[in-house]
Design a protein around this motif. Structure first.
Motif, PDB file in Angstrom:
ATOM      1  N   ALA A  21     -37.539-112.191  26.276  1.00 32.73           N
ATOM      2  CA  ALA A  21     -38.251-111.466  27.333  1.00 32.73           C
ATOM      3  C   ALA A  21     -39.560-112.099  27.804  1.00 32.73           C
ATOM      4  O   ALA A  21     -39.949-111.913  28.952  1.00 32.73           O
ATOM      5  CB  ALA A  21     -38.515-110.029  26.885  1.00 32.73           C
ATOM      6  N   LEU A  22     -40.255-112.853  26.973  1.00 27.69           N
ATOM      7  CA  LEU A  22     -41.543-113.422  27.383  1.00 27.69           C
ATOM      8  C   LEU A  22     -41.400-114.626  28.308  1.00 27.69           C
ATOM      9  O   LEU A  22     -42.345-114.952  29.031  1.00 27.69           O
ATOM     10  CB  LEU A  22     -42.383-113.828  26.170  1.00 27.69           C
ATOM     11  CG  LEU A  22     -43.039-112.709  25.393  1.00 27.69           C
ATOM     12  CD1 LEU A  22     -43.919-113.300  24.286  1.00 27.69           C
ATOM     13  CD2 LEU A  22     -43.843-111.787  26.271  1.00 27.69           C
ATOM     14  N   ASP A  23     -40.254-115.282  28.283  1.00 24.44           N
ATOM     15  CA  ASP A  23     -40.070-116.470  29.128  1.00 24.44           C
ATOM     16  C   ASP A  23     -38.598-116.602  29.489  1.00 24.44           C
ATOM     17  O   ASP A  23     -37.831-117.260  28.785  1.00 24.44           O
ATOM     18  CB  ASP A  23     -40.556-117.723  28.398  1.00 24.44           C
ATOM     19  CG  ASP A  23     -40.419-118.985  29.232  1.00 24.44           C
ATOM     20  OD1 ASP A  23     -40.119-118.883  30.446  1.00 24.44           O
ATOM     21  OD2 ASP A  23     -40.598-120.077  28.675  1.00 24.44           O
ATOM     22  N   ARG A  35     -31.194-118.540  16.490  1.00 24.33           N
ATOM     23  CA  ARG A  35     -32.085-119.487  15.808  1.00 24.33           C
ATOM     24  C   ARG A  35     -33.297-118.767  15.219  1.00 24.33           C
ATOM     25  O   ARG A  35     -33.618-118.934  14.041  1.00 24.33           O
ATOM     26  CB  ARG A  35     -32.535-120.577  16.780  1.00 24.33           C
ATOM     27  CG  ARG A  35     -33.462-121.620  16.159  1.00 24.33           C
ATOM     28  CD  ARG A  35     -33.782-122.756  17.122  1.00 24.33           C
ATOM     29  NE  ARG A  35     -34.296-122.346  18.409  1.00 24.33           N
ATOM     30  CZ  ARG A  35     -35.576-122.005  18.638  1.00 24.33           C
ATOM     31  NH1 ARG A  35     -36.450-122.019  17.671  1.00 24.33           N
ATOM     32  NH2 ARG A  35     -35.960-121.662  19.855  1.00 24.33           N
ATOM     33  N   LEU A  36     -33.951-117.949  16.020  1.00 23.60           N
ATOM     34  CA  LEU A  36     -35.137-117.247  15.526  1.00 23.60           C
ATOM     35  C   LEU A  36     -34.763-116.152  14.529  1.00 23.60           C
ATOM     36  O   LEU A  36     -35.514-115.891  13.581  1.00 23.60           O
ATOM     37  CB  LEU A  36     -35.948-116.687  16.692  1.00 23.60           C
ATOM     38  CG  LEU A  36     -36.630-117.761  17.525  1.00 23.60           C
ATOM     39  CD1 LEU A  36     -37.197-117.187  18.816  1.00 23.60           C
ATOM     40  CD2 LEU A  36     -37.723-118.457  16.730  1.00 23.60           C
ATOM     41  N   GLY A  37     -33.598-115.544  14.722  1.00 24.93           N
ATOM     42  CA  GLY A  37     -33.119-114.550  13.759  1.00 24.93           C
ATOM     43  C   GLY A  37     -32.901-115.158  12.385  1.00 24.93           C
ATOM     44  O   GLY A  37     -33.260-114.556  11.361  1.00 24.93           O
ATOM     45  N   ARG A  38     -32.323-116.363  12.345  1.00 21.53           N
ATOM     46  CA  ARG A  38     -32.155-117.066  11.060  1.00 21.53           C
ATOM     47  C   ARG A  38     -33.500-117.380  10.433  1.00 21.53           C
ATOM     48  O   ARG A  38     -33.703-117.197   9.232  1.00 21.53           O
ATOM     49  CB  ARG A  38     -31.371-118.367  11.262  1.00 21.53           C
ATOM     50  CG  ARG A  38     -29.886-118.233  11.211  1.00 21.53           C
ATOM     51  CD  ARG A  38     -29.187-119.578  11.118  1.00 21.53           C
ATOM     52  NE  ARG A  38     -29.631-120.552  12.110  1.00 21.53           N
ATOM     53  CZ  ARG A  38     -29.144-120.661  13.344  1.00 21.53           C
ATOM     54  NH1 ARG A  38     -28.191-119.848  13.746  1.00 21.53           N
ATOM     55  NH2 ARG A  38     -29.600-121.583  14.172  1.00 21.53           N
ATOM     56  N   ASN A  56     -36.811-104.737  10.718  1.00 25.29           N
ATOM     57  CA  ASN A  56     -36.065-105.667  11.555  1.00 25.29           C
ATOM     58  C   ASN A  56     -36.480-105.564  13.018  1.00 25.29           C
ATOM     59  O   ASN A  56     -36.465-106.552  13.736  1.00 25.29           O
ATOM     60  CB  ASN A  56     -34.562-105.470  11.378  1.00 25.29           C
ATOM     61  CG  ASN A  56     -34.080-106.113  10.094  1.00 25.29           C
ATOM     62  OD1 ASN A  56     -34.228-107.319   9.905  1.00 25.29           O
ATOM     63  ND2 ASN A  56     -33.551-105.308   9.194  1.00 25.29           N
ATOM     64  N   GLN A  57     -36.896-104.385  13.468  1.00 28.31           N
ATOM     65  CA  GLN A  57     -37.468-104.272  14.807  1.00 28.31           C
ATOM     66  C   GLN A  57     -38.732-105.126  14.904  1.00 28.31           C
ATOM     67  O   GLN A  57     -38.959-105.803  15.903  1.00 28.31           O
ATOM     68  CB  GLN A  57     -37.812-102.817  15.140  1.00 28.31           C
ATOM     69  CG  GLN A  57     -36.612-101.950  15.394  1.00 28.31           C
ATOM     70  CD  GLN A  57     -36.988-100.504  15.688  1.00 28.31           C
ATOM     71  OE1 GLN A  57     -38.146-100.163  15.872  1.00 28.31           O
ATOM     72  NE2 GLN A  57     -35.979 -99.647  15.731  1.00 28.31           N
ATOM     73  N   GLN A  58     -39.533-105.101  13.843  1.00 28.14           N
ATOM     74  CA  GLN A  58     -40.758-105.898  13.833  1.00 28.14           C
ATOM     75  C   GLN A  58     -40.426-107.388  13.837  1.00 28.14           C
ATOM     76  O   GLN A  58     -41.119-108.180  14.480  1.00 28.14           O
ATOM     77  CB  GLN A  58     -41.624-105.541  12.619  1.00 28.14           C
ATOM     78  CG  GLN A  58     -43.003-106.106  12.658  1.00 28.14           C
ATOM     79  CD  GLN A  58     -43.882-105.489  13.735  1.00 28.14           C
ATOM     80  OE1 GLN A  58     -43.458-104.662  14.534  1.00 28.14           O
ATOM     81  NE2 GLN A  58     -45.127-105.896  13.778  1.00 28.14           N
ATOM     82  N   LYS A  59     -39.361-107.777  13.173  1.00 23.30           N
ATOM     83  CA  LYS A  59     -38.940-109.179  13.193  1.00 23.30           C
ATOM     84  C   LYS A  59     -38.519-109.594  14.602  1.00 23.30           C
ATOM     85  O   LYS A  59     -38.779-110.714  15.027  1.00 23.30           O
ATOM     86  CB  LYS A  59     -37.791-109.416  12.209  1.00 23.30           C
ATOM     87  CG  LYS A  59     -38.234-109.383  10.755  1.00 23.30           C
ATOM     88  CD  LYS A  59     -37.049-109.585   9.830  1.00 23.30           C
ATOM     89  CE  LYS A  59     -37.453-109.501   8.383  1.00 23.30           C
ATOM     90  NZ  LYS A  59     -36.296-109.726   7.477  1.00 23.30           N
ATOM     91  N   VAL A  60     -37.876-108.696  15.340  1.00 20.02           N
ATOM     92  CA  VAL A  60     -37.494-108.987  16.725  1.00 20.02           C
ATOM     93  C   VAL A  60     -38.759-109.173  17.566  1.00 20.02           C
ATOM     94  O   VAL A  60     -38.844-110.101  18.385  1.00 20.02           O
ATOM     95  CB  VAL A  60     -36.591-107.881  17.313  1.00 20.02           C
ATOM     96  CG1 VAL A  60     -36.402-108.070  18.816  1.00 20.02           C
ATOM     97  CG2 VAL A  60     -35.237-107.864  16.615  1.00 20.02           C
ATOM     98  N   MET A  64     -42.401-113.328  20.189  1.00 17.47           N
ATOM     99  CA  MET A  64     -43.630-114.116  20.271  1.00 17.47           C
ATOM    100  C   MET A  64     -43.340-115.587  19.965  1.00 17.47           C
ATOM    101  O   MET A  64     -43.816-116.479  20.657  1.00 17.47           O
ATOM    102  CB  MET A  64     -44.687-113.606  19.282  1.00 17.47           C
ATOM    103  CG  MET A  64     -45.106-112.156  19.427  1.00 17.47           C
ATOM    104  SD  MET A  64     -45.868-111.789  20.998  1.00 17.47           S
ATOM    105  CE  MET A  64     -44.685-110.648  21.678  1.00 17.47           C
ATOM    106  N   LEU A  65     -42.563-115.837  18.929  1.00 16.08           N
ATOM    107  CA  LEU A  65     -42.265-117.208  18.518  1.00 16.08           C
ATOM    108  C   LEU A  65     -41.411-117.949  19.544  1.00 16.08           C
ATOM    109  O   LEU A  65     -41.430-119.185  19.599  1.00 16.08           O
ATOM    110  CB  LEU A  65     -41.562-117.209  17.158  1.00 16.08           C
ATOM    111  CG  LEU A  65     -42.411-116.738  15.977  1.00 16.08           C
ATOM    112  CD1 LEU A  65     -41.551-116.628  14.724  1.00 16.08           C
ATOM    113  CD2 LEU A  65     -43.596-117.666  15.751  1.00 16.08           C
ATOM    114  N   SER A  66     -40.679-117.220  20.380  1.00 16.22           N
ATOM    115  CA  SER A  66     -39.781-117.847  21.351  1.00 16.22           C
ATOM    116  C   SER A  66     -40.514-118.722  22.360  1.00 16.22           C
ATOM    117  O   SER A  66     -39.902-119.595  22.970  1.00 16.22           O
ATOM    118  CB  SER A  66     -38.970-116.783  22.093  1.00 16.22           C
ATOM    119  OG  SER A  66     -39.773-116.095  23.038  1.00 16.22           O
TER     120      SER A  66
END
Length: 144
Positions: free
Chosen positions: A70-72, A94-97, A117-121, A126-128
């Motif tokens: 969503a950020l980009d 990739r980010l989920g792993r 897990n919502q917080q991990k999403v 952010m990391l994306s």
């Protein structure tokens, strides 16, 4: 860092241009940033993870993959600017792993996940964008 009510959230939101009428200069890695809105902050490599996960951190009714990108949206867009489901899933996988995200399908709504897990999403979102700096505002609030 600061106690609840100390203004720490308001200061960080102002720095990132999410809200408030702030003045001053923002420097990151020795460079002065020109920030008019949050998109400028993201482009400069500076993101904010809200303390309000359900209100500001994730889109509960949207899929896990949609939230992560969503950020980009440019990074998951294909020909003609249309979102590529494959690119979106690849990014989310990739980010989920990386974050050890537990989910059924990447097309499931974020509301179907546990609070952690919502917080991990939210963090994956952010990391994306490959940030240089992440402001974490009460990152474990509401997580068991």
């Amino acid at each position: 860092a600061g106690l609840i009510g100390s203004g720490r959230s308001e200061i960080v939101k102002g720095i990132c241009r999410l809200e408030g009428d702030v003045t001053g200069e923002v420097w990151l890695n020795g460079q002065k940033l020109a920030l008019a809105e949050y998109a400028d902050s993201i482009a400069a490599g500076m993101v904010y993870l809200s303390e309000d996960r359900k209100g500001d951190g994730v889109f509960l009714d949207m899929s896990i993959a949609e939230n992560v990108s969503a950020l980009d949206l440019d990074q998951v867009s294909g020909v003609g600017g249309l979102i590529s489901g494959g690119k979106e899933r690849e990014l989310a996988e990739r980010l989920g792993r990386t974050l050890n995200l537990k989910y059924g399908r990447l097309g499931d709504p974020v509301s179907s996940l546990s609070g952690g897990n919502q917080q991990k999403v939210a963090l994956a979102k952010m990391l994306s964008v490959n940030p240089k700096l992440i402001f974490l505002d009460e990152p474990t609030r509401g997580v068991d």
